[in-house]
Design a protein around this motif. Structure first.
Motif, PDB file in Angstrom:
ATOM      1  N   PRO A 444     -30.594  11.490   4.011  1.00 26.20           N
ATOM      2  CA  PRO A 444     -31.661  11.268   3.132  1.00 26.20           C
ATOM      3  C   PRO A 444     -31.212  10.448   1.975  1.00 26.20           C
ATOM      4  O   PRO A 444     -30.103  10.819   1.362  1.00 26.20           O
ATOM      5  CB  PRO A 444     -32.234  12.533   3.094  1.00 26.20           C
ATOM      6  CG  PRO A 444     -31.477  13.621   4.047  1.00 26.20           C
ATOM      7  CD  PRO A 444     -30.176  12.674   4.342  1.00 26.20           C
ATOM      8  N   SER A 445     -32.260   9.626   1.447  1.00 26.59           N
ATOM      9  CA  SER A 445     -31.868   8.931   0.261  1.00 26.59           C
ATOM     10  C   SER A 445     -32.495   9.983  -0.807  1.00 26.59           C
ATOM     11  O   SER A 445     -33.919   9.707  -1.184  1.00 26.59           O
ATOM     12  CB  SER A 445     -32.743   7.581   0.069  1.00 26.59           C
ATOM     13  OG  SER A 445     -32.521   7.145  -1.045  1.00 26.59           O
ATOM     14  N   ASN A 446     -31.848  10.759  -1.385  1.00 26.93           N
ATOM     15  CA  ASN A 446     -32.263  11.985  -2.194  1.00 26.93           C
ATOM     16  C   ASN A 446     -31.152  12.281  -3.442  1.00 26.93           C
ATOM     17  O   ASN A 446     -31.159  13.605  -3.835  1.00 26.93           O
ATOM     18  CB  ASN A 446     -32.617  13.175  -1.557  1.00 26.93           C
ATOM     19  CG  ASN A 446     -31.514  13.945  -0.918  1.00 26.93           C
ATOM     20  OD1 ASN A 446     -30.340  13.211  -0.641  1.00 26.93           O
ATOM     21  ND2 ASN A 446     -31.645  14.839  -0.016  1.00 26.93           N
ATOM     22  N   VAL A 447     -30.323  11.330  -3.897  1.00 25.01           N
ATOM     23  CA  VAL A 447     -29.424  11.733  -4.728  1.00 25.01           C
ATOM     24  C   VAL A 447     -29.673  10.852  -6.121  1.00 25.01           C
ATOM     25  O   VAL A 447     -29.975   9.588  -5.719  1.00 25.01           O
ATOM     26  CB  VAL A 447     -28.035  11.362  -4.143  1.00 25.01           C
ATOM     27  CG1 VAL A 447     -27.007  11.531  -5.224  1.00 25.01           C
ATOM     28  CG2 VAL A 447     -27.738  12.117  -2.940  1.00 25.01           C
ATOM     29  N   LEU A 448     -29.478  11.330  -6.988  1.00 22.37           N
ATOM     30  CA  LEU A 448     -29.563  10.709  -8.409  1.00 22.37           C
ATOM     31  C   LEU A 448     -28.185  10.864  -9.218  1.00 22.37           C
ATOM     32  O   LEU A 448     -27.894  12.209  -9.391  1.00 22.37           O
ATOM     33  CB  LEU A 448     -30.844  11.114  -9.466  1.00 22.37           C
ATOM     34  CG  LEU A 448     -30.836  10.725 -10.658  1.00 22.37           C
ATOM     35  CD1 LEU A 448     -31.264   9.044 -10.384  1.00 22.37           C
ATOM     36  CD2 LEU A 448     -31.924  11.237 -11.457  1.00 22.37           C
ATOM     37  N   MET A 449     -27.545   9.864  -9.556  1.00 19.99           N
ATOM     38  CA  MET A 449     -26.480  10.010 -10.467  1.00 19.99           C
ATOM     39  C   MET A 449     -26.718   9.806 -11.528  1.00 19.99           C
ATOM     40  O   MET A 449     -27.297   8.810 -12.057  1.00 19.99           O
ATOM     41  CB  MET A 449     -25.297   9.149  -9.699  1.00 19.99           C
ATOM     42  CG  MET A 449     -24.792   9.442  -8.352  1.00 19.99           C
ATOM     43  SD  MET A 449     -23.651   8.299  -7.835  1.00 19.99           S
ATOM     44  CE  MET A 449     -22.410   8.564  -8.845  1.00 19.99           C
ATOM     45  N   VAL A 450     -25.937  10.436 -12.591  1.00 12.09           N
ATOM     46  CA  VAL A 450     -26.059  10.245 -13.988  1.00 12.09           C
ATOM     47  C   VAL A 450     -24.497  10.154 -14.598  1.00 12.09           C
ATOM     48  O   VAL A 450     -23.870  10.959 -14.452  1.00 12.09           O
ATOM     49  CB  VAL A 450     -27.216  11.090 -14.837  1.00 12.09           C
ATOM     50  CG1 VAL A 450     -26.494  12.514 -14.619  1.00 12.09           C
ATOM     51  CG2 VAL A 450     -27.200  10.749 -16.192  1.00 12.09           C
ATOM     52  N   GLN A 451     -24.333   9.203 -15.549  1.00 10.27           N
ATOM     53  CA  GLN A 451     -22.850   8.879 -15.818  1.00 10.27           C
ATOM     54  C   GLN A 451     -22.816   8.395 -17.057  1.00 10.27           C
ATOM     55  O   GLN A 451     -23.198   7.284 -17.473  1.00 10.27           O
ATOM     56  CB  GLN A 451     -22.298   8.203 -14.727  1.00 10.27           C
ATOM     57  CG  GLN A 451     -20.771   8.009 -15.013  1.00 10.27           C
ATOM     58  CD  GLN A 451     -19.915   8.905 -14.519  1.00 10.27           C
ATOM     59  OE1 GLN A 451     -20.293   9.797 -13.690  1.00 10.27           O
ATOM     60  NE2 GLN A 451     -18.904   9.296 -15.145  1.00 10.27           N
ATOM     61  N   ASN A 452     -21.951   9.071 -17.937  1.00  8.36           N
ATOM     62  CA  ASN A 452     -21.587   8.374 -19.225  1.00  8.36           C
ATOM     63  C   ASN A 452     -20.682   7.146 -19.160  1.00  8.36           C
ATOM     64  O   ASN A 452     -19.745   7.271 -18.415  1.00  8.36           O
ATOM     65  CB  ASN A 452     -21.052   9.364 -20.312  1.00  8.36           C
ATOM     66  CG  ASN A 452     -21.739  10.354 -20.804  1.00  8.36           C
ATOM     67  OD1 ASN A 452     -23.218  10.445 -20.683  1.00  8.36           O
ATOM     68  ND2 ASN A 452     -21.318  11.590 -21.111  1.00  8.36           N
ATOM     69  N   LEU A 453     -21.018   6.070 -19.892  1.00  4.70           N
ATOM     70  CA  LEU A 453     -20.173   4.962 -19.648  1.00  4.70           C
ATOM     71  C   LEU A 453     -18.560   5.283 -20.303  1.00  4.70           C
ATOM     72  O   LEU A 453     -17.452   4.544 -19.778  1.00  4.70           O
ATOM     73  CB  LEU A 453     -20.583   3.670 -20.486  1.00  4.70           C
ATOM     74  CG  LEU A 453     -21.814   3.183 -20.169  1.00  4.70           C
ATOM     75  CD1 LEU A 453     -22.343   2.023 -21.121  1.00  4.70           C
ATOM     76  CD2 LEU A 453     -21.657   2.760 -18.503  1.00  4.70           C
ATOM     77  N   ARG A 454     -18.334   6.126 -20.902  1.00  2.78           N
ATOM     78  CA  ARG A 454     -17.041   6.434 -21.629  1.00  2.78           C
ATOM     79  C   ARG A 454     -16.640   7.809 -21.594  1.00  2.78           C
ATOM     80  O   ARG A 454     -16.853   8.648 -22.577  1.00  2.78           O
ATOM     81  CB  ARG A 454     -17.073   6.066 -23.154  1.00  2.78           C
ATOM     82  CG  ARG A 454     -17.539   4.624 -23.572  1.00  2.78           C
ATOM     83  CD  ARG A 454     -17.266   4.144 -24.891  1.00  2.78           C
ATOM     84  NE  ARG A 454     -18.337   5.027 -25.747  1.00  2.78           N
ATOM     85  CZ  ARG A 454     -19.745   4.769 -25.855  1.00  2.78           C
ATOM     86  NH1 ARG A 454     -20.105   3.987 -24.882  1.00  2.78           N
ATOM     87  NH2 ARG A 454     -20.319   5.498 -26.566  1.00  2.78           N
ATOM     88  N   ASP A 455     -16.568   8.240 -20.309  1.00  2.00           N
ATOM     89  CA  ASP A 455     -16.170   9.645 -19.742  1.00  2.00           C
ATOM     90  C   ASP A 455     -14.476   9.572 -19.614  1.00  2.00           C
ATOM     91  O   ASP A 455     -13.943   9.009 -18.665  1.00  2.00           O
ATOM     92  CB  ASP A 455     -16.794   9.904 -18.539  1.00  2.00           C
ATOM     93  CG  ASP A 455     -16.694  11.460 -18.019  1.00  2.00           C
ATOM     94  OD1 ASP A 455     -15.503  11.888 -18.268  1.00  2.00           O
ATOM     95  OD2 ASP A 455     -17.761  12.054 -17.746  1.00  2.00           O
ATOM     96  N   PRO A 456     -13.949  10.743 -20.470  1.00  2.00           N
ATOM     97  CA  PRO A 456     -12.545  10.742 -20.577  1.00  2.00           C
ATOM     98  C   PRO A 456     -11.946  11.403 -19.227  1.00  2.00           C
ATOM     99  O   PRO A 456     -10.618  11.335 -18.978  1.00  2.00           O
ATOM    100  CB  PRO A 456     -12.192  11.506 -21.554  1.00  2.00           C
ATOM    101  CG  PRO A 456     -13.476  12.487 -21.931  1.00  2.00           C
ATOM    102  CD  PRO A 456     -14.530  11.507 -21.386  1.00  2.00           C
ATOM    103  N   SER A 457     -12.728  12.104 -18.546  1.00  2.00           N
ATOM    104  CA  SER A 457     -12.311  12.986 -17.401  1.00  2.00           C
ATOM    105  C   SER A 457     -12.924  12.318 -16.047  1.00  2.00           C
ATOM    106  O   SER A 457     -11.811  12.355 -15.149  1.00  2.00           O
ATOM    107  CB  SER A 457     -12.833  14.497 -17.418  1.00  2.00           C
ATOM    108  OG  SER A 457     -12.238  14.935 -16.259  1.00  2.00           O
ATOM    109  N   THR A 458     -13.851  11.863 -15.848  1.00  2.00           N
ATOM    110  CA  THR A 458     -14.308  11.326 -14.583  1.00  2.00           C
ATOM    111  C   THR A 458     -14.827   9.905 -15.089  1.00  2.00           C
ATOM    112  O   THR A 458     -16.072   9.816 -15.283  1.00  2.00           O
ATOM    113  CB  THR A 458     -15.525  12.064 -13.997  1.00  2.00           C
ATOM    114  OG1 THR A 458     -16.726  12.097 -14.905  1.00  2.00           O
ATOM    115  CG2 THR A 458     -14.841  13.186 -13.441  1.00  2.00           C
TER     116      THR A 458
END
Length: 517
Positions: A444-458
């Motif tokens: 299913p298409s039911n995923v929302l990703m949110v991501q910082n541009l400058r993440d030191p860990s991931t």
């Protein structure tokens, strides 16, 4: 516009693949994943050993420090081995905050902690008020302590205190890049865990955490779970969505790593080199800001001067460690480097700035931040090592690690080769019994990703790999911010609104989108 360069490059490179994957996802909207199953997991057309019906949870008011009003706790029995569901049982600590608006409730939202080694009970305690406010009664909020963590069944390796410091659990090389001590310690730790960890330690895997989550779903009487996973919790959530698509409702993945099934945690660790480089300019700008003068924390007149200052100070501490405020725990170059890594996760840079200033003052006694001042509990070290080492086999070629460390120290001096160095996983006695889950566009298409541009860990580059793996199942909200953890964590209203809107209404952006600072 310059700040959008990384996001724009992602859009340009993945636009065609996203459209193609979206078309495929539309054809397979109700399809389920067909991939190699972990022990005890099922895919369509397979039969797994059947466990007895899951008993209802016996909820009571939580008694841990800081427990929220109305926060309830319970214990969930889980099989030690899902291949023998009727055999020996472990216990998993679970917690919930019930919706205060029954008429608005639409289901249950699982908060998946990071780590490995993070406590879901504590995560819900720290975020529950803000999350409940955002959800406006739409969900009961639940979480759990994974096996090995907090109030759940634990294991111990019997590690010596010196092997349980963060700067030794993370394999920081010697001052000249030598890894001989890292190799010896890694062998010693792996042997101790093999001798003392027992079947409990061997059961600390992502596959089992995912099965434990589904067992919690059953105990709650829910047909589906929505979830918000952060950091390592994004991988857990992604694997759950791959294994149990029919039980996955709305899934938010906050601060994702590369899900490459050939490397898993080894890849996440290696990516921290680039992550530190991405994030350090934020620290440098803060440390050179004239506003630091009033605080006595200004490190340099210009941001470009902060990096050489840090590297020179760390190198000097490599040669001449300084006595600190903690007896028997000196401030070394690697402790300074580790303190920086921890500081880059959030926006409180003051502790590492004070440490840098004290390291340069011969009359000062450096005050060590908590993360580098003492050892982890033995059970805490085991919880971290278990999931990292049990999920995938790590190579054991020492010479290859030596070459990788030498190259990484040159390319990324802030992390000095640590992210690619050898770990106890390279000498782990029990090799994984199955291949890690491969994340795919099927489902299913039911995923929302949110991501910082400058993440030191991931770092952002790793998150793009997760986005690519999901294809049309996901949308990505890229947030112009630094630090580890985006939703309700960095004050970016655009990113927060996108997540809240999705969880409460099901509406996602039509395409990957960008949130400015």
């Amino acid at each position: 516009m310059g700040r959008r360069r990384a996001f724009d490059k992602h859009v340009a490179m993945t636009g065609y693949r996203r459209r193609k994957a979206a078309a495929l996802a539309a054809l397979t909207l109700s399809a389920v994943a067909v991939t190699t199953s972990p022990a005890g997991a099922t895919t369509p057309g397979t039969t797994a050993p059947q466990a007895a019906a899951v008993a209802a949870l016996d909820w009571h008011d939580c008694t841990h420090k800081g427990a929220l009003p109305g926060q309830q706790c319970a214990t969930l029995p889980v099989p030690l081995d899902y291949g023998d569901p009727g055999g020996r049982q472990l216990h998993v600590a679970v917690t919930r905050l019930r919706s205060d608006r029954p008429q608005a409730r639409r289901g249950t939202l699982l908060v998946i902690p990071g780590g490995p080694g993070g406590s879901g009970v504590q995560k819900l305690t720290s975020t529950g008020r803000a999350l409940a406010r955002e959800m406006a009664g739409a969900y009961d909020l639940v979480s759990l302590d994974p096996r090995g963590v907090g109030g759940s069944s634990t294991a111990a390796c019997g590690l010596a205190e010196e092997d349980r410091h963060l700067v030794t659990l993370r394999s920081w090389p010697g001052p000249d890049g030598d890894v001989a001590q890292n190799v010896a310690r890694s062998r010693r730790v792996a042997q101790a865990c093999a001798e003392h960890g027992g079947p409990e330690l061997r059961s600390f895997t992502t596959a089992n955490e995912v099965r434990d989550i589904d067992r919690l779903r059953q105990a709650l009487g829910e047909r589906k779970l929505s979830a918000w996973g952060t950091s390592y919790g994004t991988y857990v959530g992604a694997v759950y969505a791959q294994r149990f698509p029919q039980h996955t409702d709305r899934l938010v993945l906050d601060s994702s790593g590369d899900p490459d099934p050939d490397r898993v945690a080894r890849g996440w660790l290696a990516n921290m080199s680039a992550g530190a480089d991405d994030r350090f300019p934020d620290f440098a700008a803060w440390a050179a800001d004239p506003a630091r003068d009033a605080e006595g924390l200004r490190l340099a007149a210009h941001p470009e001067d902060v990096r050489p200052l840090f590297l020179e100070t760390a190198a000097k501490l490599d040669r001449e460690p300084r006595r600190s405020d903690v007896p028997g725990v000196p401030l070394t170059g690697n402790r300074l480097r580790q303190a920086l890594q921890t500081s880059l996760y959030g926006n409180d840079f003051a502790p590492v700035a004070r440490l840098l200033l004290a390291a340069q003052d011969p009359a000062a006694e450096p005050v060590l931040p908590p993360d580098v001042s003492g050892p982890l509990p033995d059970t805490g070290a085991a919880a971290v090592l278990g999931a990292i080492c049990n999920d995938v086999a790590w190579p054991g070629d020492v010479a290859a690690y030596e070459r990788a460390v030498a190259a990484d120290r040159t390319a990324h001096p802030l992390t000095a080769g640590m992210p690619v160095n050898i770990t106890p996983c390279s000498f782990w006695k029990d090799r994984p019994a199955q291949e890690p889950t491969r994340i795919t566009p099927d489902g299913p298409s039911n995923v929302l990703m949110v991501q910082n541009l400058r993440d030191p860990s991931t770092p952002y580059a790793g998150a793009l790999k997760m986005r690519e793996a999901f294809g049309g199942r996901a949308r990505l909200v890229s947030v112009d911010a630094g630090g580890h953890g985006s939703y309700l964590g960095n004050g970016n209203g655009c990113g927060d609104r996108a997540v809240t809107r999705f969880l409460t209404t099901g509406q996602r952006p039509r395409q990957d989108t960008y949130c400015g600072s």
